[in-house]
Design a protein around this motif. Structure first.
Motif, PDB file in Angstrom:
ATOM      1  N   GLU A   1      38.732 -39.869   7.724  1.00 48.62           N
ATOM      2  CA  GLU A   1      38.336 -41.319   6.802  1.00 48.62           C
ATOM      3  C   GLU A   1      40.345 -41.561   6.739  1.00 48.62           C
ATOM      4  OE1 GLU A   1      36.005 -43.510   6.813  1.00 48.62           O
ATOM      5  OE2 GLU A   1      34.526 -42.401   7.243  1.00 48.62           O
ATOM      6  N   PRO A   2      41.004 -42.876   7.705  1.00 51.77           N
ATOM      7  CA  PRO A   2      42.371 -42.884   6.909  1.00 51.77           C
ATOM      8  C   PRO A   2      42.673 -43.255   5.693  1.00 51.77           C
ATOM      9  CG  PRO A   2      42.204 -43.783   9.410  1.00 51.77           C
ATOM     10  CD  PRO A   2      40.350 -42.862   8.480  1.00 51.77           C
ATOM     11  N   ASP A   3      42.219 -44.058   5.856  1.00 53.87           N
ATOM     12  CA  ASP A   3      42.399 -44.510   4.359  1.00 53.87           C
ATOM     13  C   ASP A   3      41.659 -44.655   2.437  1.00 53.87           C
ATOM     14  OD1 ASP A   3      43.212 -47.051   6.116  1.00 53.87           O
ATOM     15  OD2 ASP A   3      41.483 -47.869   6.831  1.00 53.87           O
ATOM     16  N   VAL A   4      41.061 -43.330   2.708  1.00 51.40           N
ATOM     17  CA  VAL A   4      40.341 -42.753   1.923  1.00 51.40           C
ATOM     18  C   VAL A   4      41.579 -41.528   1.903  1.00 51.40           C
ATOM     19  CG1 VAL A   4      38.295 -41.897   0.728  1.00 51.40           C
ATOM     20  CG2 VAL A   4      37.927 -43.945   2.896  1.00 51.40           C
ATOM     21  N   LYS A   5      41.452 -41.429   0.537  1.00 51.71           N
ATOM     22  CA  LYS A   5      42.364 -39.627   0.059  1.00 51.71           C
ATOM     23  C   LYS A   5      41.615 -39.321  -0.752  1.00 51.71           C
ATOM     24  CE  LYS A   5      45.890 -41.735   2.396  1.00 51.71           C
ATOM     25  NZ  LYS A   5      45.795 -41.680   3.829  1.00 51.71           N
ATOM     26  N   ASP A   6      41.995 -38.111  -0.783  1.00 49.69           N
ATOM     27  CA  ASP A   6      40.694 -36.993  -1.959  1.00 49.69           C
ATOM     28  C   ASP A   6      42.365 -37.201  -3.042  1.00 49.69           C
ATOM     29  OD1 ASP A   6      43.231 -35.322  -1.115  1.00 49.69           O
ATOM     30  OD2 ASP A   6      41.930 -34.213  -0.481  1.00 49.69           O
ATOM     31  N   ALA A   7      41.783 -35.714  -4.195  1.00 46.48           N
ATOM     32  CA  ALA A   7      43.080 -35.901  -5.154  1.00 46.48           C
ATOM     33  C   ALA A   7      43.868 -35.515  -4.941  1.00 46.48           C
ATOM     34  CB  ALA A   7      41.989 -34.821  -6.669  1.00 46.48           C
TER      35      ALA A   7
ATOM     36  N   GLY B   1      46.127 -36.939  -2.364  1.00 45.10           N
ATOM     37  CA  GLY B   1      46.364 -37.217  -1.458  1.00 45.10           C
ATOM     38  C   GLY B   1      46.470 -37.438  -0.570  1.00 45.10           C
ATOM     39  N   ASP B   2      45.700 -36.620   0.713  1.00 47.93           N
ATOM     40  CA  ASP B   2      45.005 -35.900   1.853  1.00 47.93           C
ATOM     41  C   ASP B   2      44.254 -36.653   2.246  1.00 47.93           C
ATOM     42  OD1 ASP B   2      47.221 -33.926   1.823  1.00 47.93           O
ATOM     43  OD2 ASP B   2      45.101 -32.634   0.891  1.00 47.93           O
ATOM     44  N   PRO B   3      43.599 -37.046   3.319  1.00 52.43           N
ATOM     45  CA  PRO B   3      42.586 -38.033   3.957  1.00 52.43           C
ATOM     46  C   PRO B   3      41.996 -37.061   3.535  1.00 52.43           C
ATOM     47  CG  PRO B   3      44.428 -37.868   5.588  1.00 52.43           C
ATOM     48  CD  PRO B   3      45.030 -37.066   4.460  1.00 52.43           C
ATOM     49  N   VAL B   4      40.503 -38.069   3.396  1.00 52.23           N
ATOM     50  CA  VAL B   4      39.088 -37.205   3.323  1.00 52.23           C
ATOM     51  C   VAL B   4      38.661 -37.226   4.303  1.00 52.23           C
ATOM     52  CG1 VAL B   4      36.785 -37.192   2.638  1.00 52.23           C
ATOM     53  CG2 VAL B   4      38.919 -38.432   1.204  1.00 52.23           C
ATOM     54  N   VAL B   5      37.909 -35.735   4.740  1.00 52.98           N
ATOM     55  CA  VAL B   5      37.325 -35.276   6.464  1.00 52.98           C
ATOM     56  C   VAL B   5      35.863 -34.899   6.325  1.00 52.98           C
ATOM     57  CG1 VAL B   5      37.288 -34.174   8.280  1.00 52.98           C
ATOM     58  CG2 VAL B   5      39.897 -34.494   6.825  1.00 52.98           C
ATOM     59  N   ASN B   6      35.189 -35.730   7.226  1.00 46.06           N
ATOM     60  CA  ASN B   6      33.661 -35.865   7.403  1.00 46.06           C
ATOM     61  C   ASN B   6      33.377 -34.696   8.300  1.00 46.06           C
ATOM     62  OD1 ASN B   6      32.773 -37.930   5.142  1.00 46.06           O
ATOM     63  ND2 ASN B   6      33.565 -39.228   6.473  1.00 46.06           N
ATOM     64  N   ARG B   7      32.739 -33.275   7.869  1.00 46.09           N
ATOM     65  CA  ARG B   7      31.659 -32.758   8.782  1.00 46.09           C
ATOM     66  C   ARG B   7      30.910 -33.225   9.454  1.00 46.09           C
ATOM     67  NH1 ARG B   7      36.169 -30.372   6.425  1.00 46.09           N
ATOM     68  NH2 ARG B   7      37.152 -28.709   7.435  1.00 46.09           N
ATOM     69  N   VAL B   8      30.348 -32.755  10.696  1.00 46.85           N
ATOM     70  CA  VAL B   8      29.452 -33.079  11.002  1.00 46.85           C
ATOM     71  C   VAL B   8      28.534 -31.710  12.475  1.00 46.85           C
ATOM     72  CG1 VAL B   8      28.294 -34.666  12.160  1.00 46.85           C
ATOM     73  CG2 VAL B   8      29.231 -35.745  11.181  1.00 46.85           C
ATOM     74  N   LEU B   9      27.917 -31.157  11.726  1.00 48.89           N
ATOM     75  CA  LEU B   9      27.158 -30.273  11.828  1.00 48.89           C
ATOM     76  C   LEU B   9      26.715 -30.869  13.168  1.00 48.89           C
ATOM     77  CD1 LEU B   9      26.886 -26.206  11.424  1.00 48.89           C
ATOM     78  CD2 LEU B   9      24.788 -27.550  12.787  1.00 48.89           C
ATOM     79  N   THR B  10      25.650 -30.482  15.015  1.00 49.96           N
ATOM     80  CA  THR B  10      25.042 -30.782  15.738  1.00 49.96           C
ATOM     81  C   THR B  10      24.324 -29.713  16.398  1.00 49.96           C
ATOM     82  OG1 THR B  10      25.870 -33.146  16.157  1.00 49.96           O
ATOM     83  CG2 THR B  10      24.248 -32.641  17.152  1.00 49.96           C
ATOM     84  N   ILE B  11      23.191 -29.602  15.553  1.00 50.68           N
ATOM     85  CA  ILE B  11      22.330 -28.711  16.868  1.00 50.68           C
ATOM     86  C   ILE B  11      21.568 -29.199  17.906  1.00 50.68           C
ATOM     87  CG2 ILE B  11      21.095 -27.096  16.903  1.00 50.68           C
ATOM     88  CD1 ILE B  11      20.942 -26.191  13.410  1.00 50.68           C
ATOM     89  N   MET B  12      21.953 -28.501  19.174  1.00 56.10           N
ATOM     90  CA  MET B  12      21.579 -29.038  20.198  1.00 56.10           C
ATOM     91  C   MET B  12      20.989 -27.918  20.977  1.00 56.10           C
ATOM     92  SD  MET B  12      25.146 -30.136  22.562  1.00 56.10           S
ATOM     93  CE  MET B  12      25.899 -30.182  20.954  1.00 56.10           C
ATOM     94  N   LEU B  13      19.877 -28.201  22.318  1.00 51.56           N
ATOM     95  CA  LEU B  13      20.102 -27.881  23.263  1.00 51.56           C
ATOM     96  C   LEU B  13      20.649 -27.706  24.707  1.00 51.56           C
ATOM     97  CD1 LEU B  13      15.750 -28.371  23.270  1.00 51.56           C
ATOM     98  CD2 LEU B  13      16.963 -26.396  22.904  1.00 51.56           C
ATOM     99  N   ALA B  14      21.402 -26.274  25.276  1.00 52.24           N
ATOM    100  CA  ALA B  14      21.784 -26.316  25.926  1.00 52.24           C
ATOM    101  C   ALA B  14      21.760 -26.997  26.963  1.00 52.24           C
ATOM    102  CB  ALA B  14      22.231 -24.949  26.775  1.00 52.24           C
ATOM    103  N   SER B  15      20.392 -27.373  27.078  1.00 51.97           N
ATOM    104  CA  SER B  15      20.535 -28.888  28.594  1.00 51.97           C
ATOM    105  C   SER B  15      20.336 -29.842  27.955  1.00 51.97           C
ATOM    106  CB  SER B  15      18.201 -28.302  28.931  1.00 51.97           C
ATOM    107  OG  SER B  15      17.946 -28.489  27.704  1.00 51.97           O
ATOM    108  N   GLU B  16      20.476 -30.029  27.013  1.00 54.46           N
ATOM    109  CA  GLU B  16      20.768 -31.612  26.602  1.00 54.46           C
ATOM    110  C   GLU B  16      22.731 -32.518  26.404  1.00 54.46           C
ATOM    111  OE1 GLU B  16      18.241 -32.604  23.142  1.00 54.46           O
ATOM    112  OE2 GLU B  16      19.007 -30.913  22.779  1.00 54.46           O
TER     113      GLU B  16
END
Length: 102
Positions: free
Chosen positions: A78-84, A86-101
Motif C-alpha cells: 500500500e504505497p500511500d499508507v505508512k506504518d509507525a 514510515g514504511d509502506p504497509v504490506v498486505n499478505r494474501v495466502l492462497t491454497i489451490m489444487l495443482a490442477s487449478e
C-alpha cells in the motif's frame, strides 16, 4: 533468514497478519480435508533452493487425499499508507489451490 521469510513464516504458521483464500476447488472439499490442508500449510518446512529460490518462504506444495495442493503467499504494498516506522504497509494474501487449478 531474511525479514520477508520471517514475516511469511509467522503469517503462515498462525494465519494472523493477512488473508487466507481458497480456490473454488479447495472450498468444495469436505471440511475435514480443508482443515488438514490448512494444517499442512502451517506446518510446511520443506523449503529448498528449487522451490524457494529467493528465500522468501512464499510457496509450497503437498499431497493430500490423492491430490497435489499448492499454496502461495503474495505481497501487496500500500504505497500511500505508512506504518509507525514510515514504511509502506504490506498486505499478505495466502492462497491454497489444487495443482490442477493452476
Amino acid at each position: 533468514m531474511n525479514k520477508i521469510a520471517l514475516l511469511n513464516d509467522a503469517f503462515r504458521n498462525t494465519f494472523r497478519g493477512g488473508k487466507v483464500m481458497m480456490t473454488i476447488g479447495v472450498a468444495e472439499l469436505a471440511d475435514c480435508v480443508k482443515a488438514e490442508a490448512l494444517r499442512q500449510v502451517a506446518d510446511f518446512s520443506e523449503f529448498t533452493p528449487e522451490n524457494d529460490p529467493h528465500g522468501e518462504h512464499d510457496f509450497g506444495s503437498f499431497d493430500l487425499v490423492g491430490r497435489k495442493f499448492f499454496w502461495k503467499i503474495d505481497l501487496y504494498e500500500e504505497p500511500d499508507v505508512k506504518d509507525a516506522n514510515g514504511d509502506p504497509v504490506v498486505n499478505r494474501v495466502l492462497t491454497i489451490m489444487l495443482a490442477s487449478e493452476y
